[in-house]
Motif scaffolding. Structure first.
Motif, mmCIF file in Angstrom:
data_model
loop_
_atom_site.group_PDB
_atom_site.id
_atom_site.type_symbol
_atom_site.label_atom_id
_atom_site.label_comp_id
_atom_site.label_asym_id
_atom_site.label_seq_id
_atom_site.Cartn_x
_atom_site.Cartn_y
_atom_site.Cartn_z
ATOM 1 N N SER A 113 0.810 -1.224 0.000
ATOM 2 C CA SER A 113 0.000 0.000 0.000
ATOM 3 C C SER A 113 0.842 1.273 0.000
ATOM 4 C CB SER A 113 -0.940 0.013 1.219
ATOM 5 O OG SER A 113 -0.200 0.014 2.427
ATOM 6 N N ARG A 114 2.122 1.173 0.389
ATOM 7 C CA ARG A 114 2.927 2.382 0.558
ATOM 8 C C ARG A 114 4.102 2.520 -0.415
ATOM 9 N NH1 ARG A 114 3.672 2.428 7.183
ATOM 10 N NH2 ARG A 114 1.457 2.720 7.721
ATOM 11 N N ALA A 115 4.426 1.487 -1.159
ATOM 12 C CA ALA A 115 5.609 1.531 -2.022
ATOM 13 C C ALA A 115 5.539 2.715 -2.978
ATOM 14 C CB ALA A 115 5.755 0.233 -2.796
ATOM 15 N N THR A 116 6.631 3.464 -3.050
ATOM 16 C CA THR A 116 6.711 4.607 -3.953
ATOM 17 C C THR A 116 7.201 4.131 -5.325
ATOM 18 O OG1 THR A 116 9.026 5.066 -3.425
ATOM 19 C CG2 THR A 116 7.340 6.059 -1.991
ATOM 20 N N PRO A 117 7.068 4.960 -6.360
ATOM 21 C CA PRO A 117 7.627 4.590 -7.671
ATOM 22 C C PRO A 117 9.116 4.249 -7.596
ATOM 23 C CG PRO A 117 6.131 6.436 -7.912
ATOM 24 C CD PRO A 117 6.279 6.208 -6.431
ATOM 25 N N ASP A 118 9.862 4.959 -6.752
ATOM 26 C CA ASP A 118 11.292 4.657 -6.599
ATOM 27 C C ASP A 118 11.489 3.282 -5.970
ATOM 28 O OD1 ASP A 118 12.096 7.027 -7.722
ATOM 29 O OD2 ASP A 118 12.487 8.037 -5.819
ATOM 30 N N ASN A 119 10.676 2.939 -4.963
ATOM 31 C CA ASN A 119 10.749 1.605 -4.347
ATOM 32 C C ASN A 119 10.473 0.526 -5.385
ATOM 33 O OD1 ASN A 119 9.011 2.826 -1.409
ATOM 34 N ND2 ASN A 119 11.215 2.661 -1.712
ATOM 35 N N ILE A 120 9.441 0.731 -6.187
ATOM 36 C CA ILE A 120 9.065 -0.246 -7.216
ATOM 37 C C ILE A 120 10.182 -0.391 -8.245
ATOM 38 C CG2 ILE A 120 7.448 -0.766 -9.080
ATOM 39 C CD1 ILE A 120 6.283 -1.200 -6.308
ATOM 40 N N LYS A 146 19.188 -7.845 -1.336
ATOM 41 C CA LYS A 146 18.837 -6.454 -1.655
ATOM 42 C C LYS A 146 17.353 -6.333 -1.950
ATOM 43 C CE LYS A 146 20.261 -2.215 -2.391
ATOM 44 N NZ LYS A 146 20.869 -1.409 -1.306
ATOM 45 N N PHE A 147 16.770 -7.346 -2.596
ATOM 46 C CA PHE A 147 15.336 -7.346 -2.889
ATOM 47 C C PHE A 147 14.523 -7.246 -1.599
ATOM 48 C CE2 PHE A 147 11.460 -9.991 -3.169
ATOM 49 C CZ PHE A 147 10.727 -9.257 -4.093
ATOM 50 N N HIS A 148 14.892 -8.053 -0.608
ATOM 51 C CA HIS A 148 14.168 -8.036 0.658
ATOM 52 C C HIS A 148 14.373 -6.714 1.396
ATOM 53 C CE1 HIS A 148 12.670 -12.204 0.733
ATOM 54 N NE2 HIS A 148 13.736 -12.448 -0.007
ATOM 55 N N GLN A 149 15.580 -6.171 1.319
ATOM 56 C CA GLN A 149 15.837 -4.877 1.947
ATOM 57 C C GLN A 149 14.989 -3.781 1.309
ATOM 58 O OE1 GLN A 149 20.105 -4.793 1.388
ATOM 59 N NE2 GLN A 149 20.496 -5.318 3.522
ATOM 60 N N THR A 150 14.754 -3.906 0.009
ATOM 61 C CA THR A 150 13.906 -2.941 -0.685
ATOM 62 C C THR A 150 12.478 -2.984 -0.147
ATOM 63 O OG1 THR A 150 15.234 -3.128 -2.703
ATOM 64 C CG2 THR A 150 13.018 -2.251 -2.949
ATOM 65 N N ILE A 151 12.003 -4.182 0.160
ATOM 66 C CA ILE A 151 10.655 -4.319 0.724
ATOM 67 C C ILE A 151 10.582 -3.671 2.102
ATOM 68 C CG2 ILE A 151 8.951 -5.979 1.605
ATOM 69 C CD1 ILE A 151 9.771 -7.858 -0.653
ATOM 70 N N TYR A 152 11.635 -3.878 2.923
ATOM 71 C CA TYR A 152 11.644 -3.258 4.248
ATOM 72 C C TYR A 152 11.520 -1.737 4.111
ATOM 73 C CZ TYR A 152 14.025 -7.732 5.150
ATOM 74 O OH TYR A 152 14.382 -9.057 5.195
ATOM 75 N N LYS A 153 12.279 -1.186 3.166
ATOM 76 C CA LYS A 153 12.262 0.260 2.966
ATOM 77 C C LYS A 153 10.891 0.711 2.444
ATOM 78 C CE LYS A 153 15.876 1.790 0.906
ATOM 79 N NZ LYS A 153 16.833 2.139 -0.187
ATOM 80 N N ALA A 154 10.308 -0.101 1.553
ATOM 81 C CA ALA A 154 9.017 0.255 0.950
ATOM 82 C C ALA A 154 7.875 0.214 1.950
ATOM 83 C CB ALA A 154 8.714 -0.685 -0.223
ATOM 84 N N SER A 155 8.091 -0.435 3.096
ATOM 85 C CA SER A 155 7.041 -0.471 4.119
ATOM 86 C C SER A 155 6.739 0.914 4.654
ATOM 87 C CB SER A 155 7.445 -1.384 5.281
ATOM 88 O OG SER A 155 8.443 -0.763 6.097
ATOM 89 N N ILE A 199 2.945 -6.797 -4.787
ATOM 90 C CA ILE A 199 3.229 -5.482 -4.199
ATOM 91 C C ILE A 199 2.957 -4.382 -5.215
ATOM 92 C CG2 ILE A 199 5.070 -3.982 -3.329
ATOM 93 C CD1 ILE A 199 6.278 -6.473 -1.967
ATOM 94 N N LYS A 200 3.387 -4.594 -6.457
ATOM 95 C CA LYS A 200 3.154 -3.590 -7.496
ATOM 96 C C LYS A 200 1.666 -3.390 -7.762
ATOM 97 C CE LYS A 200 6.072 -5.309 -10.578
ATOM 98 N NZ LYS A 200 6.801 -5.408 -11.869
ATOM 99 N N ASN A 201 0.893 -4.474 -7.633
ATOM 100 C CA ASN A 201 -0.551 -4.402 -7.856
ATOM 101 C C ASN A 201 -1.318 -3.917 -6.631
ATOM 102 O OD1 ASN A 201 -0.284 -5.321 -10.485
ATOM 103 N ND2 ASN A 201 -0.596 -7.472 -9.934
ATOM 104 N N LYS A 202 -0.571 -3.576 -5.577
ATOM 105 C CA LYS A 202 -1.170 -3.100 -4.325
ATOM 106 C C LYS A 202 -2.160 -4.107 -3.727
ATOM 107 C CE LYS A 202 -0.532 1.816 -5.345
ATOM 108 N NZ LYS A 202 0.599 1.895 -4.387
ATOM 109 N N ASP A 203 -1.819 -5.388 -3.874
ATOM 110 C CA ASP A 203 -2.653 -6.470 -3.351
ATOM 111 C C ASP A 203 -1.974 -7.036 -2.098
ATOM 112 O OD1 ASP A 203 -4.130 -8.750 -2.816
ATOM 113 O OD2 ASP A 203 -4.370 -9.298 -4.934
ATOM 114 N N ALA A 204 -2.294 -6.466 -0.936
ATOM 115 C CA ALA A 204 -1.628 -6.843 0.309
ATOM 116 C C ALA A 204 -1.880 -8.303 0.679
ATOM 117 C CB ALA A 204 -2.086 -5.930 1.442
ATOM 118 N N ALA A 205 -3.115 -8.781 0.473
ATOM 119 C CA ALA A 205 -3.447 -10.159 0.827
ATOM 120 C C ALA A 205 -2.653 -11.142 -0.031
ATOM 121 C CB ALA A 205 -4.947 -10.404 0.666
ATOM 122 N N LYS A 206 -2.574 -10.871 -1.322
ATOM 123 C CA LYS A 206 -1.815 -11.738 -2.231
ATOM 124 C C LYS A 206 -0.321 -11.686 -1.893
ATOM 125 C CE LYS A 206 -0.963 -14.147 -6.027
ATOM 126 N NZ LYS A 206 -1.253 -15.604 -6.102
#
Length: 230
Positions: A113-120, A146-155, A199-206
């Motif tokens: 729900s919060r990822a910015t275009p830069d995070n994506i 690095k992929f997982h760290q990106t998710i932490y930041k995107a939170s 995450i890109k589709n903003k589908d938190a449950a998925k």
């Protein structure tokens, strides 16, 4: 009488480097000495210093820019630190898996729900690089991390990032070929892409579902590796 705990060289180097940054009064954006000079200053090997730098980068204290140098990123943020005694390596990894499900799982939902275009964009870069490395049978461990760290930041939650940083020494084992097996978590590969897509589709449950499948496979990989050693 309890045995004295031996600290790893990179842990000591990371602590000394933090002290150096503070004592030198370095601010965000200022450049640190190059790797070779840091090794000479602290009398440690290159591999130990690289591990120390990776640890501090995970805590967001420094930023390593390829071809440009090492820069101070943040020296004033409040952080949490944790040390945990465990009985054996398998138990430690499985315990950390439980923590990852809770903390990283929450990061995954928030990122949706919060990822910015830069995070994506950063996440897409990591996934593209993972695909490229798989095609040439290269080492995907660092870009996976690095992929997982990106998710932490995107939170978008700095407290969650700090909690993860406090246990980074244990977290790193997932990307350092545990049990000496480079392919122990290979089954998780495709779920990085389905997780990223959710995450890109903003589908938190998925996103949470794909993450839980990924963690199921990680836990099974740990158990299988342990069983093969018996």
């Amino acid at each position: 009488m309890k045995p004295i705990k031996r600290e790893l060289v990179h842990e000591l180097a990371a602590r000394e480097l933090q002290s150096y940054i503070m004592e030198a009064g370095l601010k965000a954006g200022e450049k640190l000495p190059p790797l070779e000079e840091l090794c000479e200053m602290m009398q440690v090997g290159r591999s130990s210093m690289r591990e120390a730098l990776r640890y501090l980068e995970a805590l967001d204290m420094i930023e390593i820019l390829n071809g440009k140098g090492i820069y101070v990123r943040d020296v004033e943020t409040y952080r949490l630190y944790a040390k945990v005694k465990v009985e054996d390596f398998e138990t430690m990894l499985l315990h950390v898996c439980e923590v990852r499900r809770a903390i990283e799982g929450q990061c995954v939902e928030l990122a949706a729900s919060r990822a910015t275009p830069d995070n994506i964009a950063e996440m897409d870069y990591c996934l593209d690089e993972m695909k490229r490395l798989k095609a040439i049978n290269g080492d995907k461990s660092q870009i996976d991390m690095k992929f997982h760290q990106t998710i932490y930041k995107a939170s978008g939650n700095p407290v969650l990032e700090s909690v993860i940083g406090s246990m980074w020494e244990m977290m790193e084992h997932f990307w350092q070929y545990p049990f000496g097996k480079a392919d122990i978590f290979e089954d998780t590969y495709e779920f990085h892409f389905t997780l990223g897509e959710a995450i890109k589709n903003k589908d938190a449950a998925k996103a949470r579902t794909e993450f839980n499948i990924l963690m199921d496979l990680i836990e099974q990989g740990i158990r299988n590796a342990t069983a093969q050693k018996i």
